[in-house]
Motif scaffolding. Structure first.
Motif, PDB file in Angstrom:
ATOM      1  N   LYS A  76      13.609  15.005  -3.897  1.00  0.00           N
ATOM      2  CA  LYS A  76      12.911  13.891  -3.273  1.00  0.00           C
ATOM      3  C   LYS A  76      11.516  14.348  -2.871  1.00  0.00           C
ATOM      4  N   VAL A  77      10.558  13.414  -2.900  1.00  0.00           N
ATOM      5  CA  VAL A  77       9.159  13.732  -2.583  1.00  0.00           C
ATOM      6  C   VAL A  77       8.739  12.985  -1.332  1.00  0.00           C
ATOM      7  N   ALA A  78       8.120  13.713  -0.406  1.00  0.00           N
ATOM      8  CA  ALA A  78       7.498  13.100   0.772  1.00  0.00           C
ATOM      9  C   ALA A  78       6.012  13.399   0.732  1.00  0.00           C
ATOM     10  N   LEU A  79       5.204  12.390   0.999  1.00  0.00           N
ATOM     11  CA  LEU A  79       3.745  12.551   1.029  1.00  0.00           C
ATOM     12  C   LEU A  79       3.319  12.939   2.429  1.00  0.00           C
ATOM     13  N   VAL A  89      10.563  18.087  -1.955  1.00  0.00           N
ATOM     14  CA  VAL A  89       9.192  18.379  -2.409  1.00  0.00           C
ATOM     15  C   VAL A  89       8.239  17.710  -1.419  1.00  0.00           C
ATOM     16  N   LEU A  90       7.283  18.487  -0.950  1.00  0.00           N
ATOM     17  CA  LEU A  90       6.271  17.969  -0.036  1.00  0.00           C
ATOM     18  C   LEU A  90       4.934  17.963  -0.762  1.00  0.00           C
ATOM     19  N   MET A  91       4.328  16.794  -0.880  1.00  0.00           N
ATOM     20  CA  MET A  91       3.036  16.649  -1.563  1.00  0.00           C
ATOM     21  C   MET A  91       1.977  16.487  -0.483  1.00  0.00           C
ATOM     22  N   CYS A  92       1.089  17.480  -0.353  1.00  0.00           N
ATOM     23  CA  CYS A  92       0.173  17.459   0.787  1.00  0.00           C
ATOM     24  C   CYS A  92      -1.259  17.780   0.382  1.00  0.00           C
ATOM     25  N   ALA A 134      12.402   5.488  -9.280  1.00  0.00           N
ATOM     26  CA  ALA A 134      13.191   4.858  -8.223  1.00  0.00           C
ATOM     27  C   ALA A 134      13.948   5.900  -7.406  1.00  0.00           C
ATOM     28  N   GLY A 135      13.833   5.777  -6.094  1.00  0.00           N
ATOM     29  CA  GLY A 135      14.590   6.633  -5.192  1.00  0.00           C
ATOM     30  C   GLY A 135      14.016   8.001  -4.946  1.00  0.00           C
ATOM     31  N   VAL A 136      12.890   8.352  -5.579  1.00  0.00           N
ATOM     32  CA  VAL A 136      12.333   9.701  -5.434  1.00  0.00           C
ATOM     33  C   VAL A 136      11.477   9.824  -4.172  1.00  0.00           C
ATOM     34  N   LEU A 137      10.711   8.791  -3.843  1.00  0.00           N
ATOM     35  CA  LEU A 137       9.821   8.855  -2.684  1.00  0.00           C
ATOM     36  C   LEU A 137      10.605   8.595  -1.402  1.00  0.00           C
ATOM     37  N   VAL A 138      10.479   9.499  -0.439  1.00  0.00           N
ATOM     38  CA  VAL A 138      11.141   9.336   0.850  1.00  0.00           C
ATOM     39  C   VAL A 138      10.126   9.517   1.970  1.00  0.00           C
ATOM     40  N   ASP A 139      10.483   9.052   3.140  1.00  0.00           N
ATOM     41  CA  ASP A 139       9.634   9.202   4.312  1.00  0.00           C
ATOM     42  C   ASP A 139       9.848  10.583   4.930  1.00  0.00           C
ATOM     43  N   MET A 140       8.813  11.061   5.617  1.00  0.00           N
ATOM     44  CA  MET A 140       8.909  12.383   6.254  1.00  0.00           C
ATOM     45  C   MET A 140      10.107  12.469   7.193  1.00  0.00           C
TER      46      MET A 140
END
Length: 561
Positions: free
Chosen positions: A261-264, A304-307, A286-292
């Motif tokens: 899962k990826v969090a921005l 995965v953290l995208m920063c 679908a379903g990959v982006l999650v909230d912190m």
């Protein structure tokens, strides 16, 4: 720095039928790109970006182009053309619009979306003009044609500006990736057609002019990222520019492939990727982006953290993670990927962050040890190709440090452009195009304008020097009470020092000398408070320089009794 070229005169009035080009940023530096074109009393601006501060500019948030050249002429501006949505090309727009809010902004769909979001934070509602590749529009005396170019952000455009004086082709930032992720290549057919019609001045990206060959295709990065994800046991943290949609797309794809899962992380990252996804430039599985806030429920090997922070910016998320001042932590088994090029001047900041992350136990992957990024700028082979296609009459390298500009000019000469027709200019240099010949005719003031918190342009180079002295050399305050009638010291002198390793008692030796210097000055008739303060400053400054080998900031205060 108020005038970078004192050897050049003030430019003469623009001759009838001539076109003037003044770069207010981006020439001699990587950042704050801005050029002003003038014809028949009307102005067209191409890009208006910011430069990010270096270590010797403490406390500075941003550096703007110097808009003083435009003072008194704001109403002559027809429009601002934005070639793409990177901060070094759009970041200065809010500050220019503060001076005239209705200047039309011309750009592509994604570029306008980014600048509109930025202007909303500044409470400015802009006047925008949407354009696309192959489109032609007219703004006053300027005929504009837009050409698709490939870069590290979607929707980048080159712009050809035609007036009776001739045609100027500004590439913006570009490269010639033949297999881009979005299938949108640099339109070499349009470049060739413009070349056949005649390009009188070619303003061309210089950033990678020293790099031989051709750029690696973006498609080659995806498998490398996927392999890094496969080998990672814990969290994966990816640092990138908040506007690098293509790289972030590859991160989402790799995360989806490996069940992560990826969090921005970071306000600009969340904002820009929200815009890109809404407009269809970013396809999030679908379903990959999650909230912190959902990360605590996930095991490390699914995160995965995208920063932001790939350039070592001190307040960006990655620097704070390395300093252990962020809610996110990294340690043994975690992997950090720097998915961006190293901008010249940021080396020490980036390596400081890398060392901090590795000290915490993380594995760090960057362009120096893996192919996790390719540049968005054309190297030598691609620039040569463009010169041969366009065959410009005059060339003005832009977007680069001096070494990049010189290297680009040399490429132009090798392809047959006469050396006298290659204009190597820096910020503030004025170039006129008259009868098909471009030449330098003078220079205008073009210093740095510093943004420091809420202040714009109020911080000077002298004040930055004071900040540097305070951080490196320390601070000493002196206080003495002097009898106004006798000139005798009746109180103090007190000496307070900060930033010194030595004990306060080290200053005991200088106190008698300081009293003697004050009383001697008063006895000779120099009893003015300001003069006595200068005596204190000189006396203590000489002693510290000799005894302690330091040059601190010294603030003397004398009070008469």
């Amino acid at each position: 720095m108020s005038h970078p070229h004192p050897d050049l005169p003030t430019p003469p009035p623009l001759a009838a039928g001539a076109l003037r080009v003044v770069a207010l940023g981006g020439l001699g530096e990587i950042g704050r790109n801005m050029s002003v074109l003038e014809y028949d009393g009307r102005l067209l601006i191409i890009d208006c970006g910011v430069l990010f501060p270096e270590d010797h500019q403490p406390g500075v948030d941003l550096i703007l182009p110097d808009f003083s050249y435009l003072q008194g002429r704001l109403d002559d501006i027809e429009a601002i053309v934005l070639t793409h949505g990177h901060e070094d090309h759009i970041g200065g727009v809010p500050y220019l619009l503060r001076q005239r809010r209705d200047i039309p902004i011309i750009g592509s769909r994604l570029t306008l979306a980014f600048i509109e979001a930025k202007l909303k934070e500044h409470r400015i509602t802009p006047t925008t003009v949407l354009v696309a590749e192959e489109q032609k529009i007219k703004r006053g005396v300027f005929d504009l044609e837009f050409v698709a170019v490939n870069h590290s952000i979607p929707d980048a455009l080159a712009v050809a500006v035609t007036t009776p004086a001739g045609t100027v082709l500004n590439t913006g930032d570009f490269k010639m990736d033949q297999l881009p992720l979005d299938g949108r290549i640099t339109d070499l057919r349009a470049f060739a057609r413009l070349g056949e019609q005649g390009v009188d001045l070619f303003m061309v990206d210089s950033t990678n002019a020293e790099v031989p060959g051709f750029v690696t295709a973006e498609r080659e990065i995806g498998p490398v990222l996927s392999n890094v994800f496969r080998q990672s046991e814990g969290r994966v943290v990816v640092a990138s520019f908040a506007s690098h949609v293509h790289r972030i797309q590859q991160v989402f794809d790799a995360a989806h492939e490996h069940g992560r899962k990826v969090a921005l992380v970071g306000r600009s990252m969340v904002r820009n990727m929200g815009i890109a996804a809404e407009l269809g430039y970013l396809n999030i599985p679908a379903g990959v982006l999650v909230d912190m806030k959902d990360l605590d429920a996930l095991p490390d090997d699914r995160i995965v953290l995208m920063c932001t922070g790939s350039q070592g910016e001190p307040m960006a998320a990655l620097s704070r993670i390395a300093n252990q001042s962020h809610r996110i932590s990294v340690g043994q088994g975690d992997t950090v990927i720097f998915a961006s090029s190293l901008i010249p001047g940021n080396e020490s900041s980036v390596y400081r962050v890398i060392n901090g992350l590795m000290r915490l136990g993380a594995k760090v992957v960057h362009s120096g040890n893996a192919k996790v990024h390719v540049s968005g700028h054309a190297p030598e082979g691609e620039l040569t190709y463009c010169y041969n296609i366009i065959r410009p009459k005059n060339v003005m390298p832009i977007h680069g440090e001096v070494r990049h500009l010189i290297a680009n000019g040399a490429i132009a000469v090798r392809t047959g452009v006469p050396a006298q027709n290659v204009i190597l200019a820096e910020d503030g240099v004025v170039v006129d195009l008259i009868d098909g010949q471009a030449s330098i005719v003078g220079a205008v003031p073009c210093g740095y304008v510093f943004v420091d918190g809420s202040s714009v342009g109020e911080i000077t180079e002298a004040e930055l020097k004071d900040r540097t002295i305070l951080s490196e050399e320390g601070f000493v305050s002196l206080f003495a009470v002097v009898d106004s009638s006798t000139g005798k010291v009746v109180g103090g002198p007190q000496i307070l020092a900060r930033g010194f390793a030595e004990d306060a008692s080290v200053f005991d030796d200088i106190r008698p000398q300081l009293v003697a210097a004050i009383e001697q000055s008063a006895a000779t008739g120099n009893a003015d408070v300001h003069q006595l303060q200068q005596v204190m400053r000189r006396t203590v400054g000489r002693w510290i320089a000799t005894k302690l080998r330091r040059k601190p900031m010294i603030i003397p205060v004398v009070v008469e009794a």
